[in-house]
Design an enzyme around this catalytic site. Structure first.
Site, PDB file in Angstrom:
ATOM      1  N   LYS A 220     -52.858-106.113  26.466  1.00 18.55           N
ATOM      2  CA  LYS A 220     -52.057-105.629  25.322  1.00 18.55           C
ATOM      3  C   LYS A 220     -50.785-104.931  25.794  1.00 18.55           C
ATOM      4  O   LYS A 220     -49.702-105.201  25.313  1.00 18.55           O
ATOM      5  CB  LYS A 220     -52.834-104.613  24.469  1.00 18.55           C
ATOM      6  CG  LYS A 220     -54.012-105.155  23.716  1.00 18.55           C
ATOM      7  CD  LYS A 220     -54.526-104.140  22.698  1.00 18.55           C
ATOM      8  CE  LYS A 220     -55.083-102.866  23.307  1.00 18.55           C
ATOM      9  NZ  LYS A 220     -56.328-103.027  24.066  1.00 18.55           N
TER      10      LYS A 220
ATOM     11  N   ARG B 156     -56.461-102.114  38.034  1.00 18.84           N
ATOM     12  CA  ARG B 156     -55.311-101.641  37.250  1.00 18.84           C
ATOM     13  C   ARG B 156     -54.746-100.335  37.799  1.00 18.84           C
ATOM     14  O   ARG B 156     -55.474 -99.414  38.116  1.00 18.84           O
ATOM     15  CB  ARG B 156     -55.727-101.456  35.790  1.00 18.84           C
ATOM     16  CG  ARG B 156     -54.570-101.045  34.907  1.00 18.84           C
ATOM     17  CD  ARG B 156     -54.762-101.443  33.483  1.00 18.84           C
ATOM     18  NE  ARG B 156     -55.676-100.572  32.760  1.00 18.84           N
ATOM     19  CZ  ARG B 156     -55.888-100.681  31.442  1.00 18.84           C
ATOM     20  NH1 ARG B 156     -55.277-101.615  30.733  1.00 18.84           N
ATOM     21  NH2 ARG B 156     -56.728 -99.859  30.845  1.00 18.84           N
TER      22      ARG B 156
ATOM     23  N   ARG C  69     -66.491 -98.545  26.933  1.00 25.79           N
ATOM     24  CA  ARG C  69     -65.273 -98.811  26.154  1.00 25.79           C
ATOM     25  C   ARG C  69     -65.339-100.213  25.542  1.00 25.79           C
ATOM     26  O   ARG C  69     -64.893-100.435  24.425  1.00 25.79           O
ATOM     27  CB  ARG C  69     -64.033 -98.677  27.050  1.00 25.79           C
ATOM     28  CG  ARG C  69     -63.746 -97.226  27.433  1.00 25.79           C
ATOM     29  CD  ARG C  69     -62.777 -97.140  28.588  1.00 25.79           C
ATOM     30  NE  ARG C  69     -61.444 -97.586  28.248  1.00 25.79           N
ATOM     31  CZ  ARG C  69     -60.559 -98.033  29.146  1.00 25.79           C
ATOM     32  NH1 ARG C  69     -60.881 -98.097  30.418  1.00 25.79           N
ATOM     33  NH2 ARG C  69     -59.366 -98.394  28.773  1.00 25.79           N
TER      34      ARG C  69
ATOM     35  N   ARG D 290     -57.875 -98.609  15.640  1.00 29.16           N
ATOM     36  CA  ARG D 290     -59.024 -98.800  16.519  1.00 29.16           C
ATOM     37  C   ARG D 290     -60.301 -98.983  15.709  1.00 29.16           C
ATOM     38  O   ARG D 290     -61.343 -99.308  16.262  1.00 29.16           O
ATOM     39  CB  ARG D 290     -59.213 -97.533  17.324  1.00 29.16           C
ATOM     40  CG  ARG D 290     -58.807 -97.366  18.780  1.00 29.16           C
ATOM     41  CD  ARG D 290     -58.793 -98.476  19.713  1.00 29.16           C
ATOM     42  NE  ARG D 290     -59.042 -98.095  21.069  1.00 29.16           N
ATOM     43  CZ  ARG D 290     -58.112 -97.890  22.002  1.00 29.16           C
ATOM     44  NH1 ARG D 290     -56.837 -98.029  21.729  1.00 29.16           N
ATOM     45  NH2 ARG D 290     -58.473 -97.579  23.236  1.00 29.16           N
TER      46      ARG D 290
HETATM   47  P1  AMP Z   1     -55.903 -97.007  25.654  1.00 27.47           P
HETATM   48  O1  AMP Z   1     -54.778 -96.592  26.548  1.00 27.47           O
HETATM   49  O2  AMP Z   1     -55.439 -97.738  24.417  1.00 27.47           O
HETATM   50  O3  AMP Z   1     -56.988 -97.755  26.402  1.00 27.47           O
HETATM   51  O4  AMP Z   1     -56.570 -95.658  25.109  1.00 27.47           O
HETATM   52  C1  AMP Z   1     -57.160 -94.724  25.976  1.00 27.47           C
HETATM   53  C2  AMP Z   1     -58.031 -93.765  25.192  1.00 27.47           C
HETATM   54  O5  AMP Z   1     -57.228 -93.028  24.249  1.00 27.47           O
HETATM   55  C3  AMP Z   1     -59.141 -94.398  24.350  1.00 27.47           C
HETATM   56  O6  AMP Z   1     -60.297 -94.692  25.099  1.00 27.47           O
HETATM   57  C4  AMP Z   1     -59.382 -93.283  23.323  1.00 27.47           C
HETATM   58  O7  AMP Z   1     -60.073 -92.206  23.919  1.00 27.47           O
HETATM   59  C5  AMP Z   1     -57.969 -92.798  23.028  1.00 27.47           C
HETATM   60  N1  AMP Z   1     -57.300 -93.565  21.937  1.00 27.47           N
HETATM   61  C6  AMP Z   1     -56.219 -94.392  22.045  1.00 27.47           C
HETATM   62  N2  AMP Z   1     -55.876 -94.902  20.863  1.00 27.47           N
HETATM   63  C7  AMP Z   1     -56.755 -94.389  19.955  1.00 27.47           C
HETATM   64  C8  AMP Z   1     -56.947 -94.551  18.540  1.00 27.47           C
HETATM   65  N3  AMP Z   1     -56.159 -95.361  17.805  1.00 27.47           N
HETATM   66  N4  AMP Z   1     -57.956 -93.864  17.957  1.00 27.47           N
HETATM   67  C9  AMP Z   1     -58.770 -93.040  18.668  1.00 27.47           C
HETATM   68  N5  AMP Z   1     -58.659 -92.861  19.998  1.00 27.47           N
HETATM   69  C10 AMP Z   1     -57.660 -93.521  20.644  1.00 27.47           C
END
Ligand code: AMP
Length: 217
Positions: free
Chosen positions: A14, A128, A174, A89
């Site tokens: 993404k 990563r 996750r 999410r």
């Molecule tokens: P990401 O970088 O998108 O993988 O997000 C890393 C972490 O940030 C996730 O595992 C959640 O803990 C938090 N997070 C990111 N976006 C959201 C969202 N829309 N709602 C809730 N938690 C989020």
């Protein structure tokens, strides 16, 4: 350009696809994960709580994320359309987002789902590396995404880091959260007739080719 929501399991590409679209179409790239990682640095109860949740793959509250997003999409750089990477999410966030769009008189745009096999994504996670400064993403296990100078960002030279939540153990949690909470969004948006699928298993170029075809339609 229409706004784009990217939906995919963690490490499906993404962020990388969003960076390419940002450069090409001058759209804002909104990564809620990046915004939260900034907030997690704050020396406050909220900062520590966000930090704990991110490191353990737990979602932050819908209220917090909705407030953050509402403020972000009203900034000038979003006038030309934006790419959402990591939001919504879950269905509650998607419903709140529909209300927000109505209130701000903005269009939903389209939803692109990047499909990826669990095992391919788990392997990517281990390699990563992220730039804490400009947020560029690299992968030491991929010829396409290897940094030119080992351990340093190609764009700004900053030393790369491995996110605390980028390990195989946290990844499984996750991934399961994605299946349970996030993947129902595909149905939610399908009903609105805005969903397109691309195959994310074969790397950056192939993913982007498929996205370009969708945008050209
Ligand atoms: P990401 O970088 O998108 O993988 O997000 C890393 C972490 O940030 C996730 O595992 C959640 O803990 C938090 N997070 C990111 N976006 C959201 C969202 N829309 N709602 C809730 N938690 C989020």
């Amino acid at each position: 350009m229409k706004s784009i929501i990217l939906i995919a399991a963690p490490a499906a590409g993404k962020g990388t696809e969003a960076s390419i679209l940002k450069e090409k179409y001058h759209m804002a790239h909104i990564s809620t994960g990046d915004i939260l990682r900034e907030k997690a640095q704050e020396d406050s109860e909220m900062g520590r709580d966000i930090n704990y949740k991110i490191n353990n793959g737990i979602f932050v509250s819908d209220e917090l994320i909705i407030d953050i997003l509402k403020e972000r999409i009203q900034k000038d750089d979003c006038a030309n359309g934006y790419i959402l990477d990591g939001f919504p999410r879950n269905v509650a966030q998607a419903e709140a987002y529909q209300e927000m769009l109505k209130e701000l008189n903005k269009d939903l745009g389209i939803v692109i789902v990047i499909d990826i096999d669990k095992n391919v994504a788990a392997k990517r996670i281990a390699g990563r590396r992220s730039c804490p400064n400009c947020k560029a993403v690299f992968n030491v296990n991929s010829d396409e995404l290897k940094p030119k100078v080992e351990g340093h960002c190609d764009k700004c030279g900053t030393e790369l880091v491995q996110r605390a939540d980028d390990n195989e153990e946290t990844y499984l949690g996750r991934y399961n959260t994605y299946i349970e909470k996030t993947s129902p969004l595909i149905d939610f948006y399908d009903k609105l007739g805005v969903v397109y699928h691309v195959d994310g298993n074969s790397g950056i170029e192939f993913t982007h080719e498929q996205v370009e075809k969708i945008l050209g339609e």
